[in-house]
Write an enzyme that holds these catalytic residues in place. Structure first.
Site, mmCIF file in Angstrom:
data_model
loop_
_atom_site.group_PDB
_atom_site.id
_atom_site.type_symbol
_atom_site.label_atom_id
_atom_site.label_comp_id
_atom_site.label_asym_id
_atom_site.label_seq_id
_atom_site.Cartn_x
_atom_site.Cartn_y
_atom_site.Cartn_z
ATOM 1 N N HIS A 1 0.851 -1.188 0.000
ATOM 2 C CA HIS A 1 0.000 0.000 0.000
ATOM 3 C C HIS A 1 0.890 1.243 0.000
ATOM 4 O O HIS A 1 2.112 1.145 0.193
ATOM 5 C CB HIS A 1 -0.935 0.000 1.211
ATOM 6 C CG HIS A 1 -0.243 0.133 2.528
ATOM 7 N ND1 HIS A 1 0.566 -0.854 3.056
ATOM 8 C CD2 HIS A 1 -0.225 1.146 3.448
ATOM 9 C CE1 HIS A 1 1.037 -0.475 4.231
ATOM 10 N NE2 HIS A 1 0.581 0.743 4.498
ATOM 11 N N ASP B 1 5.882 4.808 4.954
ATOM 12 C CA ASP B 1 6.851 3.877 5.522
ATOM 13 C C ASP B 1 6.953 2.586 4.736
ATOM 14 O O ASP B 1 7.813 1.747 5.013
ATOM 15 C CB ASP B 1 6.532 3.592 6.997
ATOM 16 C CG ASP B 1 5.108 3.098 7.218
ATOM 17 O OD1 ASP B 1 4.217 3.494 6.454
ATOM 18 O OD2 ASP B 1 4.896 2.332 8.184
ATOM 19 N N HIS B 2 6.090 2.422 3.721
ATOM 20 C CA HIS B 2 6.128 1.232 2.881
ATOM 21 C C HIS B 2 6.496 1.544 1.426
ATOM 22 O O HIS B 2 6.605 0.623 0.621
ATOM 23 C CB HIS B 2 4.774 0.530 2.904
ATOM 24 C CG HIS B 2 4.403 0.003 4.249
ATOM 25 N ND1 HIS B 2 4.555 -1.312 4.622
ATOM 26 C CD2 HIS B 2 3.910 0.648 5.345
ATOM 27 C CE1 HIS B 2 4.166 -1.459 5.876
ATOM 28 N NE2 HIS B 2 3.769 -0.286 6.333
#
Length: 301
Positions: free
Chosen positions: A63, A67-68
């Site tokens: 997603h 932070d991803h």
């Protein structure tokens, strides 16, 4: 058998800490590499972990929270700088196409590599090769999120004592594997069923059907455990799991090796995550992830 291992590049949720980088994970699966959720700083963590741009074949983004995914820009530019020669594919939620486009073209650089785009819009198979099937399942998070699963097709394990019994040796071993029969002896007579290995990657989500489907029967489950159980209400509110919830999923799914990751900065002692995972009765292999850790997939039973 070629190496199959999970390389942890970062384990922090939301913000990095002095000891934890933002998310980033590489799965080595025989000759291919799957880069999952490259957060900010992933390129530097790759250097520290001995992971090169040439090791990446597929990028899988669950997603588009920062932070991803904020490390995607640097990773893509490094892939182009190093002129990675093999085909690459990027998987990400289709609803986040605009975020992918922005990150891919965040700054000026010379594009030398074509990265195929394969956005994920629904549950199902994303890619199928002789060595694995890559599939996705929808998760439950404030923004659209998908988990990923890699499954090896079932095969046959050759039994040397059966080969000797039928006098099969040398080049004939390969021949019976390819053709299925040799001088009236079938492959089934000299081999046994071998279950394919499986790996699942589950990030930001509440408990939902997709979590259980991805975890079912996995040899290795990498799953977020952002919160400890005493903060279960916060976990549900923000679309996350606790250590106990993640471990119960693994226990009920028959997971062989559970890897917990994506920890809130509010917790400073990783031992509590292991304690809560064990408290619910998970008795398989358990790893509380730390940056730069390498975790081999379990050996076949």
């Amino acid at each position: 058998m070629s190496a199959r291992e999970f390389v942890v590049l970062g384990t922090a949720s939301q913000v990095p800490t002095r000891h934890r980088n933002h998310n980033g994970y590489l799965l080595r699966w025989d000759g291919e590499g799957f880069l999952f959720d490259p957060g900010e700083g992933t390129q530097r963590q790759m250097l520290r972990a001995g992971v090169a741009a040439h090791d990446i074949h597929r990028i899988c983004v669950t997603h588009f929270h920062g932070d991803h995914s904020l490390g995607l820009a640097g990773v893509i530019q490094r892939i182009n700088l190093d002129r990675v020669p093999h085909p690459l594919t990027a998987h990400f939620p289709a609803s986040g196409q605009k975020f992918y486009d922005r990150l891919r073209h965040a700054t000026a650089y010379r594009e030398t590599v074509v990265i195929d785009e394969a956005p994920v819009a629904a549950d199902g198979v994303l890619a199928e090769t002789p060595g694995y099937v890559l599939s996705a399942r929808r998760l439950s998070h404030p923004v659209e999120s998908f988990g990923y699963r890699i499954t090896e097709p079932d095969g046959r394990r050759i039994l040397p004592e059966r080969l000797r019994q039928f006098g099969i040796q040398g080049p004939d071993v390969g021949r019976i594997q390819r053709e299925g029969v040799l001088r009236g002896v079938t492959l089934e007579q000299v081999s046994e069923h071998r279950r394919g290995q499986s790996f699942a990657f589950v990030m930001d989500t509440r408990l939902c059907e997709g979590v259980h489907a991805l975890a079912e029967g996995c040899d290795m489950l990498v799953i977020e455990s952002t919160f400890l159980d005493e903060d279960a209400a916060l976990a549900t509110e923000h679309g996350h799991l606790t250590a106990g919830q993640a471990a119960r999923v693994a226990r009920d799914a028959g997971v062989r090796h559970l890897v917990l990751t994506h920890f809130s900065q509010r917790y400073t002692d990783p031992a509590f995550f292991e304690q809560q995972a064990r408290a619910v009765g998970f008795d398989g292999e358990l790893t509380v992830a730390a940056d730069l850790l390498r975790v081999p997939l379990p050996k076949r039973p």
